[in-house]
Structure formats: structure tokens, C-alpha cells
Design an enzyme around this catalytic site. Structure first.
Site: not given
Length: 284
Positions: A113, A165
Site C-alpha cells: 500500500s 459536511k
């Protein structure tokens, strides 16, 4: 006679802490007698543990790039990956370093990764036969603790501006729009990841399912799909660096003992707390 012995013991007791401090200073800071007098011409940089912050290793890379005595770098990697921005910072810093001097990346344990992203621009990637390579993917996760909050009587209150949000909140199930927003974010990050891997490793981006898609490989299979160049142990990686630099008398740069001790403690601590500090953010 006994008075003299008593005076000696008393003097030692009075000055023991000072002598101990002086001894520690001498051990830590004075060079060993067997250390070579020649200036170091090779350097090992370690990328160990979860990648949460790139500041320290970027500083090492920059110093190695500026040091004209250092002719080549061994990037020793044993990391499961981590946050996206610091992984990219390290990757691009290695790219800049490799343009000035050879960099051999060695997978001593895990190069997966974000840590694989960090190493892709090395001159050559060599992996221990038992190393785990790949996991080219992106993940974002958060718990849904609404049922637990309901049981213990906690009700969240918030004021927000912007429809997305609250995307990723753990206090309730995500809405379809919020999930789509987060999926787009991870998709954009993944596309950047595989684009850089394909570019750095000379791989076909249209064939990314074979080497990316979060596949994990043992070293020999990683070589088959093009993620690494060789399978070998650390002595092979060092030999490869000597070949790239044409150095016949290698002198490896050594860190002072105190710095090495602190680095070891920090590395162990990072491995232990890696799962507790990521929160909700895209990770490699």
C-alpha cells in the site's frame, strides 16, 4: 586504613552520578575505535512502521541528496502503509533523489500500500523471498455507533453548512449521497495511485487488475506481475547498490547511538498504536 577506605567510598558516592553521566556521554557520542576514518559513501534509510507523518524521513532523504559524499541509498522498507499525503511525499522525494544518485529499495518485511507507493521510483526494487508486496488500493472506514448511542442515551447535536459536511460520520448510517461522495474520493485517490505505479514501473495501466486491485503478493509473484525487479536478501540489495554506484570500498553512514536507540523505540511504538490513530480518512 579503614578511614581511607571510608573516604574513598564517600567520594565515589558523592561523585557517582557525575561519573555515570560522563560515562554515558562518552559511550554515546565518542566514535568507536574500529570505525573507519574514511567518509561514508553509502547510506541506509529505513521506512519502518505505519506511515503517519513524512517529516523525519523526508529530512533524511533531503540530507542524503545534498551530501556529495553519499553516492547511493538503500531504502529499507518494512511498513504496512498508512495515510495518503505522507506516502506521496516520500514517493516523490525518492523520485527526486533517484535523479541524482541510485536508490535501491529493499522490502525486508512488508512493502504494501502506502509503503509500496513510497518505493516505486527507486532505481530498483528487491524483495526478501518472504516479503509481502502490493495491496495497491485505498480504504476509508468508520464505525456506525448509532445503536450504542441509543442504548446509553446519547444524542448528537450539530450545526453544519454544506450537504456533505457530515459525510463519514460514525453517529448514524451514511446517506446514499454521502457514500457516493466518499466512494468518488477513494476512486480518485486509487486512480492517482495506479497511475503513478504504472508510470514508475513501466506497467500497462489498462492491465492494472493484475498487479493492483489491492492484490497482495509474495515476492516471487510480485516479480511476475512487475511490481519488483528481483527476489533476494539484503546482501543482494547492497551488492546491487554497489554495482549501480561503482563503489569498490563501501563505507556506510552510521547514525549516532542515541539517535538509533530513540529511533528503535519510536518504531516499536508506532507498530503498536497503528490501528488507533487513523480515524476516518483515505488510507493506502
Amino acid at each position: 586504613m579503614f578511614k581511607k577506605i571510608s573516604d574513598i567510598i564517600k567520594w565515589i558516592g558523592q561523585h557517582f552520578m557525575g561519573m555515570l553521566f560522563l560515562l554515558i556521554v562518552l559511550i554515546v557520542f565518542l566514535p568507536s575505535s574500529h570505525e573507519p576514518l574514511r567518509k561514508a559513501n553509502l547510506q541506509e534509510i529505513k521506512l519502518f512502521g505505519p506511515i503517519m507523518d513524512a517529516e523525519k524521513i523526508i529530512k533524511e532523504i533531503d540530507e542524503a541528496k545534498k551530501d556529495e559524499n553519499i553516492k547511493g541509498i538503500l531504502l529499507n522498507v518494512n511498513s504496512p502503509g498508512g495515510a495518503v499525503p505522507p506516502s506521496i511525499e516520500i514517493s516523490y522525494a525518492i523520485r527526486a533523489l533517484q535523479k541524482k544518485k541510485p536508490v535501491i529499495a529493499y522490502a525486508s518485511g512488508i512493502m504494501a500500500s502506502g509503503s509500496y507507493y513510497s518505493a516505486i521510483y527507486a532505481t530498483k526494487i528487491i524483495a526478501n523471498p518472504g516479503a509481502i508486496i502490493g495491496s495497491i488500493g485505498v480504504i476509508m472506514e468508520s464505525a456506525n455507533i448509532k445503536e450504542l448511542m441509543d442504548k446509553i442515551g446519547i444524542k448528537p447535536q450539530l450545526v453544519k453548512q454544506g450537504e456533505y459536511k457530515e459525510a463519514g460520520t460514525p453517529t448514524r448510517e451514511w446517506t446514499p449521497k454521502e457514500r457516493a461522495e466518499l466512494e468518488r474520493l477513494t476512486k480518485d485517490t486509487y486512480d492517482l495511485f495506479i497511475s503513478d505505479v504504472a508510470k514508475a514501473r513501466g506497467l500497462d495501466i489498462n492491465n492494472s487488475k493484475t498487479y493492483a486491485d489491492a492484490h497482495i503478493f509474495l515476492a516471487h509473484r510480485a516479480k511476475e506481475v512487475g511490481l519488483i525487479d528481483e527476489v533476494g536478501i539484503i546482501s543482494n540489495a547492497k551488492d546491487a547498490l554497489l554495482k549501480e554506484t561503482n563503489i569498490t570500498k563501501p563505507v556506510w553512514k552510521k547514525k549516532d547511538k542515541l539517535e538509533s536507540f530513540i529511533e528503535e523505540l519510536s518504531s516499536q511504538a508506532l507498530f503498536k498504536v497503528q490501528s488507533y490513530f487513523y480515524g476516518l480518512k483515505a488510507e493506502l
